[in-house]
Motif scaffolding. Structure first.
Motif, short mmCIF file in Angstrom:
data_model
loop_
_atom_site.label_atom_id
_atom_site.label_comp_id
_atom_site.label_asym_id
_atom_site.label_seq_id
_atom_site.Cartn_x
_atom_site.Cartn_y
_atom_site.Cartn_z
N THR A 1 -1.48 -27.21 -5.83
CA THR A 1 -1.49 -28.08 -4.66
C THR A 1 -0.37 -29.10 -4.80
N ALA A 2 -0.03 -29.73 -3.69
CA ALA A 2 0.99 -30.77 -3.68
C ALA A 2 0.33 -32.13 -3.76
N LEU A 3 0.93 -33.02 -4.54
CA LEU A 3 0.49 -34.41 -4.60
C LEU A 3 1.63 -35.23 -4.01
N PHE A 4 1.39 -35.86 -2.87
CA PHE A 4 2.45 -36.59 -2.19
C PHE A 4 2.54 -38.02 -2.70
N TRP A 5 2.83 -38.12 -3.99
CA TRP A 5 3.08 -39.39 -4.64
C TRP A 5 4.56 -39.66 -4.57
N ARG A 6 4.98 -40.72 -5.21
CA ARG A 6 6.41 -40.99 -5.39
C ARG A 6 6.69 -40.97 -6.86
N PRO A 7 7.37 -40.00 -7.40
CA PRO A 7 7.90 -38.81 -6.73
C PRO A 7 6.78 -37.79 -6.47
N ARG A 8 7.06 -36.87 -5.58
CA ARG A 8 6.08 -35.82 -5.24
C ARG A 8 5.91 -34.89 -6.43
N LEU A 9 4.65 -34.46 -6.61
CA LEU A 9 4.31 -33.58 -7.74
C LEU A 9 3.59 -32.34 -7.25
N LEU B 1 0.43 -29.90 -8.73
CA LEU B 1 -0.63 -29.77 -9.73
C LEU B 1 -1.03 -28.31 -9.76
N LEU B 2 -0.93 -27.71 -10.95
CA LEU B 2 -1.39 -26.33 -11.15
C LEU B 2 -2.65 -26.37 -12.01
N VAL B 3 -3.59 -25.49 -11.73
CA VAL B 3 -4.81 -25.36 -12.53
C VAL B 3 -5.04 -23.87 -12.76
N ASN B 4 -5.21 -23.52 -14.02
CA ASN B 4 -5.44 -22.12 -14.36
C ASN B 4 -6.87 -21.72 -13.99
N GLU B 5 -7.01 -20.59 -13.33
CA GLU B 5 -8.33 -20.14 -12.88
C GLU B 5 -9.27 -19.85 -14.06
N ARG B 6 -8.74 -19.30 -15.11
CA ARG B 6 -9.59 -18.86 -16.24
C ARG B 6 -10.01 -20.03 -17.14
N THR B 7 -9.08 -20.92 -17.47
CA THR B 7 -9.36 -22.00 -18.42
C THR B 7 -9.49 -23.36 -17.77
N LEU B 8 -9.10 -23.47 -16.50
CA LEU B 8 -9.03 -24.73 -15.75
C LEU B 8 -8.02 -25.71 -16.34
N LEU B 9 -7.06 -25.19 -17.11
CA LEU B 9 -6.02 -26.01 -17.71
C LEU B 9 -5.11 -26.58 -16.61
N PRO B 10 -4.92 -27.92 -16.58
CA PRO B 10 -4.05 -28.51 -15.57
C PRO B 10 -2.60 -28.64 -16.07
N VAL B 11 -1.66 -28.50 -15.15
CA VAL B 11 -0.24 -28.69 -15.43
C VAL B 11 0.36 -29.45 -14.25
N LEU B 12 0.99 -30.58 -14.54
CA LEU B 12 1.68 -31.36 -13.52
C LEU B 12 3.17 -31.16 -13.66
N ALA C 1 -2.43 -42.35 -13.68
CA ALA C 1 -1.04 -42.65 -13.38
C ALA C 1 -0.85 -44.12 -13.01
N ASP C 2 -1.88 -44.75 -12.45
CA ASP C 2 -1.79 -46.17 -12.12
C ASP C 2 -1.53 -47.03 -13.35
N GLU C 3 -1.89 -46.51 -14.52
CA GLU C 3 -1.71 -47.25 -15.76
C GLU C 3 -0.26 -47.26 -16.21
N PRO D 1 4.56 -41.96 -15.17
CA PRO D 1 3.81 -41.25 -16.21
C PRO D 1 4.57 -40.04 -16.76
N ASN D 2 4.37 -39.78 -18.04
CA ASN D 2 4.88 -38.57 -18.68
C ASN D 2 3.96 -37.44 -18.20
N LEU D 3 4.51 -36.48 -17.48
CA LEU D 3 3.68 -35.45 -16.85
C LEU D 3 3.00 -34.54 -17.86
N VAL D 4 3.66 -34.24 -18.98
CA VAL D 4 3.02 -33.41 -20.01
C VAL D 4 1.87 -34.18 -20.63
#
Length: 161
Positions: A35-43, A45-56, A122-124, A128-131
């Motif tokens: 999905t798209a995250l319309f932040w600044r900058p735009r990101l 977000l990927l999520v693996n179906e099998r493990t639910l692992l997130p990747v930004l 990310a507010d913190e 943010p470092n995406l990894v």
């Protein structure tokens, strides 16, 4: 072949190569949702179906998103200390990246939860470092994983063992 099942929001923002009837994901991890995250900058977000692992990853430039996804997934797998041979196999199977519409409402729900958490985390930090943010999200307990390994990072570790 890597199949990315994207939300309408992301598909409307990009013009990725589309999967056709009969296309099969050939990666060990299986399909990813995005999905798209319309932040600044735009990101994205990927999520693996099998493990639910997130990747930004950065969404821009949107035209090159399909080509950048495999390397970003590999970077997060490496940060999770996944064996290099596993990552190399995944990269080899991800050379052709195609997009389709979402098909699993549970994974879409998890993406929505990760989006809310990512906004909070990310507010913190101003940039943010995406990894690092992906790693932090991966420690989140997810109800579809309660009967197995509870969180995406543990599910990934169990899969690659």
């Amino acid at each position: 072949m890597l199949i990315v099942r994207a939300t309408k929001k992301l598909l409307g923002h990009t013009n990725p190569p589309r999967a056709v009837e009969g296309d099969q994901d050939t990666t060990l991890l299986g399909p990813w949702y995005a999905t798209a995250l319309f932040w600044r900058p735009r990101l994205a977000l990927l999520v693996n179906e099998r493990t639910l692992l997130p990747v930004l990853l950065p969404l821009a430039p949107a035209r090159s998103l399909p080509a950048r996804i495999p390397e970003e997934i590999a970077a997060v797998l490496d940060a999770h200390q996944v064996p290099e041979a596993f990552i190399a196999d995944e990269l080899r199977n991800m050379q052709d990246c195609r997009f389709a519409t979402t098909a699993n409402r549970s994974v879409v729900g998890i993406m929505n939860e990760f989006t809310k958490l990512a906004e909070t985390y990310a507010d913190e930090s101003a940039r943010p470092n995406l990894v690092a943010l992906s790693l932090r999200l991966a420690t989140t307990p997810c109800s579809p994983l309660y009967a197995k390994n509870v969180s995406p990072d543990r599910e990934l570790a169990a899969l690659v063992r």
